[in-house]
Design an enzyme around this catalytic site. Structure first.
Site, PDB file in Angstrom:
ATOM      1  N   HIS A 373      -8.864   7.390 -24.882  1.00  0.00           N
ATOM      2  CA  HIS A 373      -8.816   6.043 -24.795  1.00  0.00           C
ATOM      3  C   HIS A 373     -10.359   5.805 -24.279  1.00  0.00           C
ATOM      4  O   HIS A 373     -10.811   4.384 -24.229  1.00  0.00           O
ATOM      5  CB  HIS A 373      -8.050   5.540 -23.685  1.00  0.00           C
ATOM      6  CG  HIS A 373      -6.666   5.505 -24.153  1.00  0.00           C
ATOM      7  ND1 HIS A 373      -6.124   4.315 -24.884  1.00  0.00           N
ATOM      8  CD2 HIS A 373      -5.615   6.446 -24.346  1.00  0.00           C
ATOM      9  CE1 HIS A 373      -4.808   4.614 -25.262  1.00  0.00           C
ATOM     10  NE2 HIS A 373      -4.495   6.014 -24.890  1.00  0.00           N
ATOM     11  N   LYS A 565     -10.526  -9.561 -18.197  1.00  0.00           N
ATOM     12  CA  LYS A 565     -10.495  -7.954 -18.322  1.00  0.00           C
ATOM     13  C   LYS A 565     -10.863  -7.357 -17.218  1.00  0.00           C
ATOM     14  O   LYS A 565     -11.357  -8.295 -16.370  1.00  0.00           O
ATOM     15  CB  LYS A 565     -11.150  -7.603 -19.711  1.00  0.00           C
ATOM     16  CG  LYS A 565     -12.584  -7.968 -19.691  1.00  0.00           C
ATOM     17  CD  LYS A 565     -13.406  -7.638 -20.949  1.00  0.00           C
ATOM     18  CE  LYS A 565     -13.021  -8.249 -22.134  1.00  0.00           C
ATOM     19  NZ  LYS A 565     -12.102  -7.597 -23.144  1.00  0.00           N
ATOM     20  N   ARG A 566     -10.593  -6.195 -16.649  1.00  0.00           N
ATOM     21  CA  ARG A 566     -11.194  -5.395 -15.939  1.00  0.00           C
ATOM     22  C   ARG A 566     -12.720  -5.839 -15.666  1.00  0.00           C
ATOM     23  O   ARG A 566     -13.538  -6.122 -16.736  1.00  0.00           O
ATOM     24  CB  ARG A 566     -11.023  -3.967 -15.702  1.00  0.00           C
ATOM     25  CG  ARG A 566      -9.473  -3.797 -15.460  1.00  0.00           C
ATOM     26  CD  ARG A 566      -9.228  -4.198 -14.155  1.00  0.00           C
ATOM     27  NE  ARG A 566      -9.693  -3.365 -13.090  1.00  0.00           N
ATOM     28  CZ  ARG A 566      -8.878  -2.265 -12.540  1.00  0.00           C
ATOM     29  NH1 ARG A 566      -7.794  -2.142 -12.866  1.00  0.00           N
ATOM     30  NH2 ARG A 566      -9.554  -1.582 -11.643  1.00  0.00           N
ATOM     31  N   THR A 676      -7.802  -4.714 -26.384  1.00  0.00           N
ATOM     32  CA  THR A 676      -6.705  -5.061 -26.909  1.00  0.00           C
ATOM     33  C   THR A 676      -6.531  -6.846 -26.616  1.00  0.00           C
ATOM     34  O   THR A 676      -5.781  -7.271 -27.306  1.00  0.00           O
ATOM     35  CB  THR A 676      -5.382  -4.430 -26.274  1.00  0.00           C
ATOM     36  OG1 THR A 676      -5.811  -4.142 -24.866  1.00  0.00           O
ATOM     37  CG2 THR A 676      -5.464  -3.049 -26.981  1.00  0.00           C
ATOM     38  N   LYS A 680      -4.873 -10.145 -28.903  1.00  0.00           N
ATOM     39  CA  LYS A 680      -3.910 -11.047 -28.478  1.00  0.00           C
ATOM     40  C   LYS A 680      -4.572 -12.570 -28.689  1.00  0.00           C
ATOM     41  O   LYS A 680      -4.057 -13.624 -29.083  1.00  0.00           O
ATOM     42  CB  LYS A 680      -3.642 -11.020 -26.916  1.00  0.00           C
ATOM     43  CG  LYS A 680      -2.967  -9.670 -26.808  1.00  0.00           C
ATOM     44  CD  LYS A 680      -3.116  -9.172 -25.120  1.00  0.00           C
ATOM     45  CE  LYS A 680      -2.663  -7.887 -25.144  1.00  0.00           C
ATOM     46  NZ  LYS A 680      -2.990  -7.150 -23.720  1.00  0.00           N
TER      47      LYS A 680
HETATM   48  O1  73E Z   1     -10.833  -0.059 -24.842  1.00  0.00           O
HETATM   49  C1  73E Z   1      -9.810   0.038 -23.979  1.00  0.00           C
HETATM   50  C2  73E Z   1      -8.662   0.109 -24.693  1.00  0.00           C
HETATM   51  O2  73E Z   1      -8.174  -0.759 -25.512  1.00  0.00           O
HETATM   52  C3  73E Z   1     -10.165   1.276 -22.896  1.00  0.00           C
HETATM   53  O3  73E Z   1     -11.115   1.041 -22.133  1.00  0.00           O
HETATM   54  C4  73E Z   1      -8.639   1.426 -22.301  1.00  0.00           C
HETATM   55  O4  73E Z   1      -7.801   1.743 -22.909  1.00  0.00           O
HETATM   56  C5  73E Z   1      -7.285   0.766 -23.891  1.00  0.00           C
HETATM   57  C6  73E Z   1      -6.183   0.991 -24.867  1.00  0.00           C
HETATM   58  O5  73E Z   1      -6.364   1.801 -25.649  1.00  0.00           O
HETATM   59  C7  73E Z   1      -8.817   2.719 -21.247  1.00  0.00           C
HETATM   60  N1  73E Z   1      -8.525   2.680 -19.970  1.00  0.00           N
HETATM   61  C8  73E Z   1      -8.615   3.774 -19.620  1.00  0.00           C
HETATM   62  N2  73E Z   1      -9.591   4.401 -20.519  1.00  0.00           N
HETATM   63  N3  73E Z   1      -9.474   3.892 -21.473  1.00  0.00           N
HETATM   64  C9  73E Z   1      -8.476   4.393 -18.376  1.00  0.00           C
HETATM   65  C10 73E Z   1      -9.234   5.511 -17.865  1.00  0.00           C
HETATM   66  C11 73E Z   1      -8.765   6.353 -16.639  1.00  0.00           C
HETATM   67  C12 73E Z   1      -7.879   5.494 -15.701  1.00  0.00           C
HETATM   68  C13 73E Z   1      -7.112   4.471 -16.200  1.00  0.00           C
HETATM   69  C14 73E Z   1      -7.291   3.884 -17.366  1.00  0.00           C
END
Ligand code: 73E
Length: 836
Positions: A373, A565-566, A676, A680
């Protein structure tokens, strides 16, 4: 069989089809019974919260019926199942979702009305289940909804944190964090399964025993912890199929350390027991960053150890041949967080099932698949070898063995190439040896996927090129998706009515490809009027919410510009707020005549920063300080408002997304894996202002770039731009200089607070905010220009909504099922799922 027994059996058989009824009377009776017998309150006088609880328990009853029927059916048919392993599920609220998916909205609405309650008000009584940080956790929940709706035999597994995502407060512009003890008032959506418990071991030692079939290894001693199962039923839309998310909670193991007790250390022995409950206490609140804490590794192992006991127990009910395991079980790893599960399955096969190494490894790799991710280096998990050795000594031995055999494969492909060995090894050498969890996940899986086309390209070609050369067929793309049930049907009832009316069907709820037919009516003034009025309604709903939560009055005729978003440097909320400052300064300088042409805007921010992320928290302070000045400046009152909505979560997103005119997706190209919320927003007819990053690229392909506001550096230009910055060749845009000057002069409060932000830009603008700034302003100017021709704007908005088929999580789940998991739908044979 004695006759009485026979009789008993036949009665049971007759009862088998005796489901709860869904007429108003039955629902009302159910609610009142639960108020009286479950809540132990008087049914003649109860408040909204009790009404919510009573309703929730009646919904739960119906979910349990469907759950039982589904699981019994799966057991009978024994299809291949998929298990989605995720440390996070960001479920949000459940009441509305369950009622809609079971098709009981009208029944509950009128049943409650006669009891004196509005169903829609009761939704608001529910606390969000926030067992996740952001996109990754919400994705898991959207996937679970689609899997159930598509009737795939699937279970989610995760952890039942006592404290979910912290609650964010904003005081004096700064973020505060309050623990979210979300279970205080009970949780009607979970089913406690005290009969499903497993013991998990930590620490201890490994002893080697000589045996005739080779040496055996026993992992012994250490600490034992109990894992208790809690189930959350996941109803599919318009189907009996009801899947499950099983969350584990840690409890002390019953075994008691007698030495400590006899030594008179009763209290400290109890304390040691209590510590085992800490494992599932709290969700780590870091999005996209790795925190190398032992407790986090404990969570990860606790999670997969219990999960694998459960999966294997279920497999063994019907099977005795381990070669069948990958034909019956697919396990998807949601990022590297559950990767130690690869080693855990391997350990069980070797040490407990006594399967030979190669055969066991075959079973493991055929079973697992891994989703990446993020490629941000700070998010890549690398656990110190010393930590794993201590906590999971047997696993560390096996990792070395796995790595040894893997490196033999590497030397076969690249004989004598030490550099390749070093870069591919699961173990990173150095002062402190570390286990690269992503490498372990790639080696231990048959498939690795990224979450958007561009991201998957980067995973394959930029981050793991040698792995891709070794195993070219292992790498895939699976672009993310979101569920149209929650994000259109539930969040935007006005839009749903428009779709039902103009498409002459509600099939779009499960077949989103239908929405493309809306394009036929793009020039119909009636549709355009309806579209406008739905957006207006949603903006008024958000304006009320803003007034209630922030005390700010906003103009609902203004353009709603949303960035939620975060809070993270790579997502560049900073670029946005610098642009807002520029807009403010420009309006201030304008003559009254020029001001007449200004497009009124409400700029909405929301999002949490990780508690330890000092720079992100400073960005929140800057946003709030700018908001404070602008919102109190009478001169710009009609033209600009800036709102930071505190405590962003799923249920707040459901209010914000449908009300937005544009949404900001402005990460530095190549940093946001997918995103994501962009999907939406597009579904809800909001136009993207964004970079060509993550899934924005594919949205642009579907929607057409002319229907969005795309700007900024491209991924292939980033390295060059960074070099330019290092060489100090970047000329700072004069408009940005003016913005800096105002911050430095204290226009937005004591400048020393913001100095670290400006310094970070001047000395190392890693996310290239300054180079993208002028391009961003140009894009914002285009937004203003288009806004002035409302009908053209609305047409683009309609085109956005009607181009979103590809971003449904139904499409994503079909692709995973067919191209990774090799599973098929298993529809529960039953009467009408609504069961009158
Ligand atoms: O771009 C997003 C993505 O849409 C990405 O940053 C996020 O995952 C979403 C779903 O695919 C994401 N979160 C984390 N890594 N990628 C993450 C990493 C460590 C701890 C918690 C979350």
């Amino acid at each position: 069989v004695p006759p009485t027994e026979k009789k008993k059996g036949s009665k049971l058989f007759a009862l088998k089809t005796d489901f709860l009824k869904n007429d108003e009377d039955s629902i009302q009776k159910g609610i009142l019974d639960h108020v009286e017998y479950t809540l132990a309150r008087t049914k003649y006088n109860f408040d909204s919260f009790s009404a919510y609880q009573g309703s929730a328990y009646t919904v739960r009853d119906r979910l349990i019926e469907r759950w039982n029927e589904t699981q019994q059916y799966y057991t009978e048919k024994d299809p291949k199942r998929v298990y989605y392993l995720s440390m996070e599920f960001l479920m949000g609220r459940s009441l509305q979702n369950a009622i809609y998916n079971m098709g009981l909205k009208d029944e509950y609405h009128s049943a409650l009305l006669e009891l004196g309650f509005e169903l829609e008000d009761l939704y608001e009584e529910e606390k969000d289940a926030a067992l996740g940080n952001g996109g990754l956790g919400r994705l898991a929940s959207c996937f679970m909804d689609s899997l159930a709706t598509l009737k795939y035999p699937a279970w989610g597994y995760g952890l039942r944190y006592n404290y979910g995502m912290f609650e964010q407060g904003i005081y004096d512009g700064y973020q505060t964090e309050v623990p979210d003890y979300w279970l205080v008032a009970g949780n009607p959506w979970e089913i406690e399964r005290l009969d499903v418990q497993y013991t998990v071991r930590f620490y201890g030692h490994v002893t080697e025993r000589k045996s005739s079939e080779g040496n055996k290894f026993d992992w012994e001693g250490g600490e034992l912890v109990q894992a208790i199962a809690y189930d959350a039923p996941i109803p599919g839309y318009a189907t009996t199929n009801t899947n499950n998310i099983r969350l584990w909670s840690s409890k002390p193991h019953k075994e008691f350390d007698l030495d400590a007790f006899n030594g008179g250390n009763y209290l400290s022995a109890v304390e040691a027991k209590q510590r085992s409950e800490n494992i599932t206490s709290v969700l780590y609140p870091n999005d996209n960053t790795y925190s190398g804490k032992e407790l986090r590794l404990k969570q990860q192992y606790f999670f997969v150890a219990a999960t694998l006991c459960d999966i294997i127990r279920r497999f063994k009910k019907n099977h005795s041949n381990w070669a069948d395991f990958p034909n019956k079980v697919a396990i998807q790893l949601n990022d590297t967080h559950p990767t130690i599960g690869i080693v855990e399955l391997f350990r069980k096969l070797i040490d407990e099932e006594h399967i030979q190494w190669d055969e066991a490894w075959q079973i493991v790799t055929k079973t697992y698949a891994y989703t990446n991710h993020t490629i941000l280096p700070e998010a890549l998990e690398m656990w110190p070898v010393s930590l794993i050795e201590n906590l999971l000594p047997r696993h560390m031995q096996l990792i070395y063995g796995i790595n040894h055999r893997f490196l033999l494969q590497v030397t076969q492909k690249w004989p004598g190439d030490i550099g390749k060995m070093r870069s591919l090894s699961i173990i990173q050498e150095g002062d402190e040896k570390k286990v690269r969890m992503a490498h372990l996940a790639i080696v231990g899986s048959h498939c690795v996927n990224g979450v958007a086309a561009m991201h998957s390209e980067l995973v394959r070609n930029a981050v793991f090129p040698d792995f891709a050369a070794l195993w070219p067929n292992k790498f895939q793309n699976k672009t993310n998706g979101v569920t149209p049930r929650r994000w259109i049907q539930q969040a935007n009832p006005g839009l749903s009515s428009i779709l039902n009316k103009w498409l002459k069907t509600d099939k779009w709820v499960t077949q989103l490809e239908c929405v493309k037919d809306l394009k036929q009516h793009i020039n119909n003034p009636e549709l355009i009027e309806e579209w406008k009025s739905v957006k207006q309604f949603n903006k008024e709903r958000l304006a009320d919410f803003i007034h209630k939560t922030c005390g700010i009055q906003v103009n609902t005729n203004a353009l709603f510009d949303v960035h939620i978003k975060r809070i993270h440097e790579y997502k560049r909320q900073l670029l946005n707020i610098l642009g807002v400052i520029y807009r403010y300064l420009s309006i201030k300088k304008m003559s009254p005549k020029d001001r007449a042409n200004v497009v009124s805007r409400v700029v909405v921010f929301a999002g949490k920063a990780a508690p330890g992320y000092v720079m992100a928290k400073r960005h929140i302070k800057l946003i709030n300080s700018v908001a404070e000045v602008i919102n109190n400046d009478k001169e710009v009152d009609q033209y600009l408002k800036v709102v930071f909505i505190p405590n962003y979560n799923v249920s707040i997103a459901q209010v914000i997304v449908p009300a937005s005119d544009i949404n900001q997706q402005i990460s530095t190209a190549g940093t946001e894996a997918s995103g994501t919320s962009n999907m939406k927003f597009t579904m809800n007819g909001s136009l993207i202002i964004g970079t060509l990053d993550g899934a924005n690229v594919e949205i642009a392909e579907e929607v057409g770039q002319e229907n969005m506001f795309i700007f900024g550096l491209r991924t292939h230009e980033i390295a060059g731009a960074r070099e330019k910055m290092r060489q100090k060749e970047v000329v700072i845009d004069s408009r940005l200089q003016e913005v800096f000057l105002n911050i430095e002069l204290g226009t937005f409060g004591p400048p020393e607070i913001f100095k670290p932000i400006l310094d970070s830009l001047m000395y190392n603008d890693f996310y290239l905010t300054m180079q993208d700034f002028p391009l961003y302003l140009d894009a914002q100017a285009e937004v203003d220009a288009l806004w002035k021709t409302q009908d053209a704007w609305i047409r683009k908005s309609i085109i956005n909504t009607s181009s979103t088929y590809f971003f449904s999580s139904d499409r994503a789940m079909k692709e995973y099922a067919e191209e990774i998991w090799n599973i098929e739908p298993c529809e529960v044979e039953t009467s009408d799922y609504r069961r009158y």
